[in-house]
Enzyme design. Structure first.
Site, PDB file in Angstrom:
ATOM      1  N   ASN A 115      13.952  -4.319 -16.963  1.00 36.69           N
ATOM      2  CA  ASN A 115      14.426  -4.848 -15.826  1.00 36.69           C
ATOM      3  C   ASN A 115      15.114  -4.614 -14.966  1.00 36.69           C
ATOM      4  O   ASN A 115      16.525  -5.185 -15.216  1.00 36.69           O
ATOM      5  CB  ASN A 115      13.853  -6.128 -15.136  1.00 36.69           C
ATOM      6  N   GLY A 116      15.199  -3.393 -13.470  1.00 37.90           N
ATOM      7  CA  GLY A 116      16.453  -2.787 -13.193  1.00 37.90           C
ATOM      8  C   GLY A 116      16.630  -1.465 -13.072  1.00 37.90           C
ATOM      9  O   GLY A 116      15.931  -0.709 -13.107  1.00 37.90           O
ATOM     10  N   CYS A 132       9.122  -6.232 -11.867  1.00 37.65           N
ATOM     11  CA  CYS A 132       8.917  -6.190 -13.526  1.00 37.65           C
ATOM     12  C   CYS A 132       9.037  -7.421 -13.930  1.00 37.65           C
ATOM     13  O   CYS A 132       9.884  -8.384 -13.859  1.00 37.65           O
ATOM     14  CB  CYS A 132       9.760  -5.272 -13.524  1.00 37.65           C
ATOM     15  N   LYS A 175       3.534 -12.008   7.746  1.00 38.06           N
ATOM     16  CA  LYS A 175       2.568 -12.469   7.065  1.00 38.06           C
ATOM     17  C   LYS A 175       1.412 -11.551   7.269  1.00 38.06           C
ATOM     18  O   LYS A 175       0.939 -11.290   6.629  1.00 38.06           O
ATOM     19  CB  LYS A 175       2.471 -13.899   7.304  1.00 38.06           C
ATOM     20  N   LYS A 207       7.179  -9.664  -6.185  1.00 38.60           N
ATOM     21  CA  LYS A 207       8.081 -10.585  -5.424  1.00 38.60           C
ATOM     22  C   LYS A 207       9.435 -10.647  -6.460  1.00 38.60           C
ATOM     23  O   LYS A 207       9.091  -9.855  -7.465  1.00 38.60           O
ATOM     24  CB  LYS A 207       6.805 -12.147  -6.446  1.00 38.60           C
ATOM     25  N   GLU A 235       7.997 -13.772  11.674  1.00 38.99           N
ATOM     26  CA  GLU A 235       7.602 -14.388  10.903  1.00 38.99           C
ATOM     27  C   GLU A 235       6.142 -13.796  10.193  1.00 38.99           C
ATOM     28  O   GLU A 235       5.062 -14.285   9.654  1.00 38.99           O
ATOM     29  CB  GLU A 235       8.095 -16.054   9.726  1.00 38.99           C
ATOM     30  N   HIS A 292      11.840  -4.771  28.440  1.00 40.02           N
ATOM     31  CA  HIS A 292      12.694  -3.985  28.516  1.00 40.02           C
ATOM     32  C   HIS A 292      11.857  -2.350  27.457  1.00 40.02           C
ATOM     33  O   HIS A 292      13.117  -1.705  26.480  1.00 40.02           O
ATOM     34  CB  HIS A 292      14.113  -4.795  27.185  1.00 40.02           C
ATOM     35  N   TRP A 320       7.307  -2.236 -11.228  1.00 33.75           N
ATOM     36  CA  TRP A 320       6.647  -2.621  -9.973  1.00 33.75           C
ATOM     37  C   TRP A 320       8.003  -1.152 -10.016  1.00 33.75           C
ATOM     38  O   TRP A 320       9.004  -0.675 -10.453  1.00 33.75           O
ATOM     39  CB  TRP A 320       7.615  -3.344  -9.455  1.00 33.75           C
ATOM     40  N   GLU A 333       2.287  -8.035   5.729  1.00 32.66           N
ATOM     41  CA  GLU A 333       2.438  -8.033   4.318  1.00 32.66           C
ATOM     42  C   GLU A 333       0.428  -7.506   3.873  1.00 32.66           C
ATOM     43  O   GLU A 333       0.599  -7.139   2.675  1.00 32.66           O
ATOM     44  CB  GLU A 333       3.239  -8.394   4.138  1.00 32.66           C
ATOM     45  N   ARG A 348       5.272 -10.418 -10.156  1.00 32.00           N
ATOM     46  CA  ARG A 348       6.475  -9.383  -9.839  1.00 32.00           C
ATOM     47  C   ARG A 348       6.354  -7.822 -10.119  1.00 32.00           C
ATOM     48  O   ARG A 348       7.579  -6.969 -10.326  1.00 32.00           O
ATOM     49  CB  ARG A 348       7.417 -10.068 -11.094  1.00 32.00           C
TER      50      ARG A 348
HETATM   51  C1  F6R Z   1       7.770 -12.305   2.601  1.00 28.19           C
HETATM   52  C2  F6R Z   1       8.429 -12.492   0.968  1.00 28.19           C
HETATM   53  C3  F6R Z   1       9.499 -11.540   1.294  1.00 28.19           C
HETATM   54  C4  F6R Z   1      10.610 -12.858   0.586  1.00 28.19           C
HETATM   55  C5  F6R Z   1      12.004 -11.946   0.332  1.00 28.19           C
HETATM   56  C6  F6R Z   1      13.479 -12.886  -0.124  1.00 28.19           C
HETATM   57  O1  F6R Z   1       6.387 -13.137   2.567  1.00 28.19           O
HETATM   58  O2  F6R Z   1       7.941 -13.341   0.761  1.00 28.19           O
HETATM   59  O3  F6R Z   1      10.018 -11.140   2.551  1.00 28.19           O
HETATM   60  O4  F6R Z   1      10.290 -13.759   1.674  1.00 28.19           O
HETATM   61  O5  F6R Z   1      11.554 -10.823  -1.010  1.00 28.19           O
HETATM   62  O6  F6R Z   1      13.001 -13.450  -1.468  1.00 28.19           O
HETATM   63  P1  F6R Z   1      13.571 -14.738  -1.766  1.00 28.19           P
HETATM   64  O7  F6R Z   1      12.750 -15.570  -0.714  1.00 28.19           O
HETATM   65  O8  F6R Z   1      13.085 -14.763  -3.477  1.00 28.19           O
HETATM   66  O9  F6R Z   1      14.555 -14.338  -1.966  1.00 28.19           O
END
Ligand code: F6R
Length: 585
Positions: free
Chosen positions: A96-97, A2, A467, A580, A463, A486, A70, A470, A27
């Site tokens: 937000n929350g 948000c 990538k 994010k 990772e 396994h 969100w 997502e 966000r």
């Molecule tokens: C993956 C991604 C998320 C963040 C996770 C932690 O591409 O962006 O997995 O890495 O939400 O976020 P931060 O680093 O802000 O704590």
């Protein structure tokens, strides 16, 4: 999770707020809404879907407030989009929350005759403010008093901002989730992130948890939520400028941020004093726990392997799992928290649990002034600049570069990280990019892909898979190469794509064995390696740079995910269901 943007001044609030929200859309982008004060009423325009390119249809006003959502409570509908108004439409509120006691509060308010227009927990807060405001004179002070009264009734970690159309005022209160105040001459801003404000002013103050603020044209004044007594706002110059925030000539933020990586690695190598201090603290601690979420957890896992190589035991775990082990921490423990935003709730909760047991906290964090940096005993700034693409690229490799520098011999690791920066161009624009585009073309209609690595390449396999999935929604799984036989190998059929990370290190022969095993079952093997090998069908060549090979080895997953997203017609900056800065549980 948000985005919030508010303005009080003399300019057209609707335009300003809409533009501010566009900078916060990473966000949350289920829906958006803007309210302005007009003729003593809060007029709202809210819509589902992304904001991109749209404008709010609202009358002229000098006070406005907006939100990108969100969804947590209630589906993605226009009614559930913020802002939410009270019964008389005098105030509008964004949030937000999560209000943990929403059921009780809603029942209570309904019994007193309030009408609800949405399924959200947010709307009930608007009615709480309405009730607290009703007996008070129509002054800005009254809005602050009412906001405090309402906020004190909420359980959970929340941030709210309220617009009062009768007094042209904004009030905010928070117990979690970021809010930044921007200071101008005869105008003030409130936003979830400094990146949305720096276009207008670089004089900012970060609002602390347990603080509230009253914002008018001419002042921004903070108080303590619990007591109402004044609190000083620490006004500083923003670390970022609008130039950092903009897209420049890039088509999207993912491209921009991937291209910024070599410069970020170089800066970290050039000024490694904070990393040397981190290395000293890791050395001095009796035990070290590295924590993060998502890509941050993968970086924590890299820390475990990189420091093990250097002879130092570090334990990595997802921050969300830490509570099960918190009782093993004590005064000698160093918690290494790895977070781009510094606002991720699971990281903050883990850090606070460790601090409650007198552990020390070191942070590798990208956002100056974020909640994590305010509680950490030592912060090493990643210096990657704003990351606005929802998927993390430059912040992940900044953490990795920092860990390589902190765990290795200072001179060697600086030289190798700088060399990696010099070679990254081939992955981002040169021949390696072309090879990755070809790989994306081979994978575009597939449903599954597997990524295999061992040792320090195992976190990279995780990772790389993250990538890919997502940003392109292709199901990719990362595995430790030794685990393959396994169970996982049952998934491999003729034509299954397997990506094998095989650097020139102690893992090479075992990873080659794994590659041969999947190839024997018909898999198409693409290797991320320095040299060709008969088990490889395709090669993404990564020059051998010792431990810094891992930095270059992180790039193919990013580029492949991006190219797959493009080939599938998807927006790489705003993937489905994600947002994010995960500030809610
Ligand atoms: C993956 C991604 C998320 C963040 C996770 C932690 O591409 O962006 O997995 O890495 O939400 O976020 P931060 O680093 O802000 O704590």
């Amino acid at each position: 999770m948000c985005g919030i943007f508010g303005y009080v001044g003399s300019k057209n609030a609707s335009d300003l707020v809409t533009k501010g929200l566009a900078k916060l859309e990473y966000r949350g982008y289920d829906s958006w809404g803007v309210t302005v004060a007009h003729a003593a009423r809060a007029i709202v325009d809210k819509q589902t879907g992304k904001l991109r390119g749209k404008v709010a249809s609202l009358p002229g006003s000098h006070v406005g407030l907006g939100h990108t959502r969100w969804a947590t409570h209630g589906g993605v509908t226009q009614a559930n989009a913020h802002p939410h108004v009270d019964c008389g439409e005098r105030i509008a509120l964004v949030h937000n929350g999560i209000v943990a006691n929403d059921v009780e509060l809603r029942r209570e308010l309904a019994a007193r005759g309030h009408r609800f227009r949405s399924e959200t927990d947010t709307e009930l807060v608007a009615h709480l403010v309405e009730e607290a405001l009703a007996p008070l004179p129509p002054t800005p002070e009254s809005l602050l008093t009412a906001t405090l009264a309402a906020f004190r009734r909420l359980a959970g970690m929340n941030a709210i901002v309220v617009l009062d159309a009768l007094t042209d005022t904004l009030a905010a209160a928070k117990s979690g989730s970021p809010l930044v105040v921007g200071f101008g001459e005869g105008e003030h801003w409130l936003a979830s992130d400094q990146a949305a404000i720096v276009e207008h002013t670089r004089r900012i103050a970060v609002l602390g948890d347990g603080q509230a603020v009253l914002v008018t044209r001419d002042s921004a004044r903070a108080v303590d939520v619990a007591t109402g007594s004044p609190r000083a706002l620490d006004v500083t110059e923003a670390a970022w400028t609008d130039a950092h925030v903009g897209l420049g000539a890039h088509p999207d933020y993912m491209t921009k941020e991937m291209h910024e990586q070599p410069a970020v690695w170089r800066r970290l190598a050039a000024d490694d004093a904070p990393l040397r201090e981190l290395a000293r603290r890791i050395e001095a601690a009796t035990d070290v726990v590295a924590l993060g979420c998502g890509s941050g957890f993968h970086a924590a896992l890299s820390a475990e392997y990189l420091f093990a190589r250097a002879g130092r035991r570090v334990r990595a775990m997802p921050a969300s799992e830490f509570s099960h082990f918190a009782r093993f921490t004590g005064p000698g423990t160093l918690v290494l928290a790895l977070s781009q935003s510094g606002e991720t709730i699971d990281v903050l909760e883990a850090v606070n649990a460790a601090r409650a047991r007198d552990a020390r906290v070191a942070a590798l964090c990208n956002v100056p002034g974020s909640a994590l940096t305010r509680v950490a005993d030592l912060t090493v700034p990643l210096g990657a600049g704003p990351e606005r693409c929802v998927v993390s690229t430059k912040a992940f490799t900044a953490k990795l570069a920092a860990l390589i520098l902190a765990s290795g011999d200072p001179d060697d690791s600086k030289r190798l990280v700088t060399q990696a920066a010099d070679l990254a161009g081939a992955f981002l624009d040169g021949p390696t990019r072309t090879a990755l585009q070809n790989l994306a073309a081979r994978l575009v209609h597939d449903e599954h892909a597997y990524v295999i690595g061992r040792g320090a390449s195992y976190p990279l396999a995780l990772e790389t898979a993250l990538k890919i999935k997502e940003v392109s929604y292709l199901h990719a799984e990362g595995f430790a190469g030794g685990e393959l036989k396994h169970g996982v190998i049952a998934l491999v059929a003729p034509g299954t794509h397997c990506i094998v990370i095989a650097p020139e290190d102690e893992t090479k022969s075992d990873v080659l064995a794994a590659a041969a095993q999947v190839k024997a079952r018909g898999a198409v093997v693409t290797a991320i390696a320095a040299e060709p090998h008969p088990a490889f069908d395709h090669l993404i060549r990564v020059p051998d740079l010792g431990v810094a090979s891992h930095l270059l080895g992180a790039l193919p997953g990013q580029v492949l995910g991006y190219e797959l997203a493009r080939a599938r017609g998807l927006d790489p900056d705003m993937p489905r269901n994600l947002a994010k800065s995960v500030t809610v549980k």
